[in-house]
Design an enzyme around this catalytic site. Structure first.
Site, PDB file in Angstrom:
ATOM      1  N   THR A  11      28.293  -4.657  30.316  1.00  0.00           N
ATOM      2  CA  THR A  11      29.695  -4.921  30.651  1.00  0.00           C
ATOM      3  C   THR A  11      30.659  -4.157  29.756  1.00  0.00           C
ATOM      4  O   THR A  11      31.592  -3.507  30.234  1.00  0.00           O
ATOM      5  CB  THR A  11      29.979  -6.425  30.561  1.00  0.00           C
ATOM      6  OG1 THR A  11      29.158  -7.114  31.502  1.00  0.00           O
ATOM      7  CG2 THR A  11      31.441  -6.718  30.853  1.00  0.00           C
ATOM      8  N   GLY A 110      30.630 -10.254  19.302  1.00  0.00           N
ATOM      9  CA  GLY A 110      29.511 -11.185  19.404  1.00  0.00           C
ATOM     10  C   GLY A 110      28.699 -11.281  18.133  1.00  0.00           C
ATOM     11  O   GLY A 110      27.927 -12.229  17.953  1.00  0.00           O
ATOM     12  N   CYS A 140      36.956 -10.676  22.709  1.00  0.00           N
ATOM     13  CA  CYS A 140      38.052 -10.614  23.677  1.00  0.00           C
ATOM     14  C   CYS A 140      39.136 -11.640  23.378  1.00  0.00           C
ATOM     15  O   CYS A 140      40.331 -11.300  23.332  1.00  0.00           O
ATOM     16  CB  CYS A 140      37.507 -10.804  25.089  1.00  0.00           C
ATOM     17  SG  CYS A 140      36.384 -12.211  25.298  1.00  0.00           S
ATOM     18  N   ASN A 141      38.756 -12.899  23.171  1.00  0.00           N
ATOM     19  CA  ASN A 141      39.753 -13.925  22.893  1.00  0.00           C
ATOM     20  C   ASN A 141      40.470 -13.668  21.575  1.00  0.00           C
ATOM     21  O   ASN A 141      41.695 -13.818  21.478  1.00  0.00           O
ATOM     22  CB  ASN A 141      39.095 -15.306  22.872  1.00  0.00           C
ATOM     23  CG  ASN A 141      38.868 -15.851  24.262  1.00  0.00           C
ATOM     24  OD1 ASN A 141      39.790 -15.966  25.055  1.00  0.00           O
ATOM     25  ND2 ASN A 141      37.627 -16.195  24.577  1.00  0.00           N
ATOM     26  N   ARG A 169      36.770 -18.258  30.609  1.00  0.00           N
ATOM     27  CA  ARG A 169      36.005 -18.059  31.840  1.00  0.00           C
ATOM     28  C   ARG A 169      34.562 -18.487  31.587  1.00  0.00           C
ATOM     29  O   ARG A 169      34.015 -18.320  30.500  1.00  0.00           O
ATOM     30  CB  ARG A 169      36.102 -16.602  32.294  1.00  0.00           C
ATOM     31  CG  ARG A 169      35.543 -15.581  31.293  1.00  0.00           C
ATOM     32  CD  ARG A 169      34.096 -15.267  31.552  1.00  0.00           C
ATOM     33  NE  ARG A 169      33.550 -14.315  30.602  1.00  0.00           N
ATOM     34  CZ  ARG A 169      32.881 -14.639  29.516  1.00  0.00           C
ATOM     35  NH1 ARG A 169      32.749 -15.918  29.175  1.00  0.00           N
ATOM     36  NH2 ARG A 169      32.341 -13.705  28.745  1.00  0.00           N
ATOM     37  N   HIS A 195      37.383 -19.144  17.307  1.00  0.00           N
ATOM     38  CA  HIS A 195      38.374 -18.081  17.482  1.00  0.00           C
ATOM     39  C   HIS A 195      39.397 -18.032  16.350  1.00  0.00           C
ATOM     40  O   HIS A 195      39.784 -16.950  15.901  1.00  0.00           O
ATOM     41  CB  HIS A 195      39.074 -18.259  18.831  1.00  0.00           C
ATOM     42  CG  HIS A 195      38.135 -18.430  19.972  1.00  0.00           C
ATOM     43  ND1 HIS A 195      37.747 -19.677  20.440  1.00  0.00           N
ATOM     44  CD2 HIS A 195      37.464 -17.525  20.717  1.00  0.00           C
ATOM     45  CE1 HIS A 195      36.906 -19.522  21.436  1.00  0.00           C
ATOM     46  NE2 HIS A 195      36.706 -18.235  21.626  1.00  0.00           N
ATOM     47  N   GLY A 196      39.840 -19.228  15.892  1.00  0.00           N
ATOM     48  CA  GLY A 196      40.820 -19.258  14.805  1.00  0.00           C
ATOM     49  C   GLY A 196      40.308 -18.609  13.532  1.00  0.00           C
ATOM     50  O   GLY A 196      40.951 -17.694  12.985  1.00  0.00           O
ATOM     51  N   GLN A 302      38.422 -10.419  29.833  1.00  0.00           N
ATOM     52  CA  GLN A 302      37.337 -10.359  28.858  1.00  0.00           C
ATOM     53  C   GLN A 302      36.485  -9.102  28.971  1.00  0.00           C
ATOM     54  O   GLN A 302      35.861  -8.680  28.000  1.00  0.00           O
ATOM     55  CB  GLN A 302      36.439 -11.594  28.996  1.00  0.00           C
ATOM     56  CG  GLN A 302      35.507 -11.632  30.196  1.00  0.00           C
ATOM     57  CD  GLN A 302      36.198 -12.003  31.503  1.00  0.00           C
ATOM     58  OE1 GLN A 302      37.372 -12.355  31.497  1.00  0.00           O
ATOM     59  NE2 GLN A 302      35.476 -11.950  32.604  1.00  0.00           N
TER      60      GLN A 302
END
Length: 344
Positions: A11, A110, A140-141, A169, A195-196, A302
């Site tokens: 991807t 990742g 992405c996020n 998603r 994420h934070g 994403q």
């Protein structure tokens, strides 16, 4: 001309390879595939030399795919290696293939942050990554959040704290074994989500907490943000900051943008490859300012948002261009929205 090898042609990897091929200061010297599937055949058809692990060469030959060499061969032929392998495989590749060869290496979000010397977002910390051997482009996020916060900071709008709520998603469009299908899943249940802390690997002084759920869609993530600013601001100030910042798109309900799916449809209608939308898609109508409180909603594609970041990370690793020159060069080559954007 920077020689770039791409390890992993899924991807993200296939998009990075295509983006690198569009740069006038780079060329793709090859891509690594571990399975002789349709993606490997497409890579070969696009003119990318295909490399694989030594013990898989025969499988590729039986599938009718010409193999240019092994992973080690590609690394040796490259100035910069972009590792777009599945989660945690990048770290394995670092130990198996990369450490012994003095090249520059770009990993994806990742991987854990300690796989690299610096976590990277072009708007936020391009200069910090200059000359580094190991760079990690955040997920992405995290990229989406970091761009939004950087848009404010770069335009003199300070941030006291950020609280971001993420509807992730459930899977990418081609991922037939993932979900949920009919559920909303805390991802994770604990607060904060990862994420934070990941944002803080780039914007180290930002007070941020994130929460996330996975939802049964494949198109994009949706973020709902509450940001406490350094003092009272006007809505126009905030909108101007977003309008001037590269890689952010302001969408109006009056123009037909009422959902995330419409961004993807817009990208398709524009003729963008794969219907990609690398910009953060901010719903202008959602941007609300009450004194020092900012509220907004935005979409994150994403599959493509990290692609321009990887191109800039390549240049940062070699120190070949200043920050804004690289960002502008990348954006123009990928035909991102550049009108009204400030590259300085």
């Amino acid at each position: 001309m920077i020689k770039v090898g791409v390890v992993g042609y899924g991807t993200i990897g296939k998009r990075i390879a295509d983006a690198v091929a569009l740069q006038d200061d780079m060329r793709v010297v090859g891509v690594v595939k571990m399975t002789p599937d349709y993606e490997a055949k497409i890579a070969a058809a696009r003119g990318f030399p295909v490399y694989t692990a030594a013990d898989r060469v025969e499988k590729f030959k039986k599938a009718g795919i010409e193999v240019a060499g092994t992973v080690e061969d590609l690394v040796k032929a490259s100035d910069v290696v972009v590792d777009a392998s599945p989660e945690d495989v990048g770290r394995e590749n670092k130990e198996k293939y990369y450490r012994q060869l003095d090249k520059r290496y770009i990993f994806q979000g990742g991987e854990e942050a300690d796989v690299a010397e610096v976590s990277f977002n072009a708007l936020a910390n391009y200069d910090e990554a200059r000359g580094k051997r190991y760079i990690r482009v955040v997920s992405c996020n995290t990229t989406g959040i970091t761009r939004v916060l950087s848009a404010l900071l770069l335009n003199g709008i300070g941030i006291r704290k950020a609280r971001i709520f993420i509807a992730r998603r459930g899977a990418d469009p081609k991922e037939h074994k993932k979900g949920p299908i009919n559920d909303v899943v805390p991802n994770p249940t604990a607060v904060p989500s990862h994420h934070g802390p990941d944002v803080q690997t780039v914007l180290k002084d930002v007070d941020i907490v994130t929460m996330a759920v996975a939802v049964p869609v494949t198109i994009m993530h949706m973020h709902m943000a509450y940001i406490e600013l350094d003092g009272p601001r006007s809505r126009d100030e905030v909108l101007e900051a977003f309008a001037k910042t590269p890689r952010i798109f302001l969408a109006d309900v009056g123009s037909g943008f009422q959902s995330l799916a419409q961004f993807i449809e817009y990208a398709r209608d524009l003729g963008r490859p794969r219907g990609d939308f690398p910009e953060v898609a901010v719903f202008r109508d959602s941007v609300t300012v009450r004194g020092d409180e900012l509220y907004l909603m935005y979409g994150v594609h994403q599959e493509s948002i990290v692609v321009p970041e990887n191109v800039d990370a390549i240049r940062a690793a070699l120190g070949v261009l200043p920050k804004w020159q690289s960002i502008e060069k990348t954006d123009k080559s990928l035909k991102l929205f550049t009108e009204g954007k400030r590259y300085a």
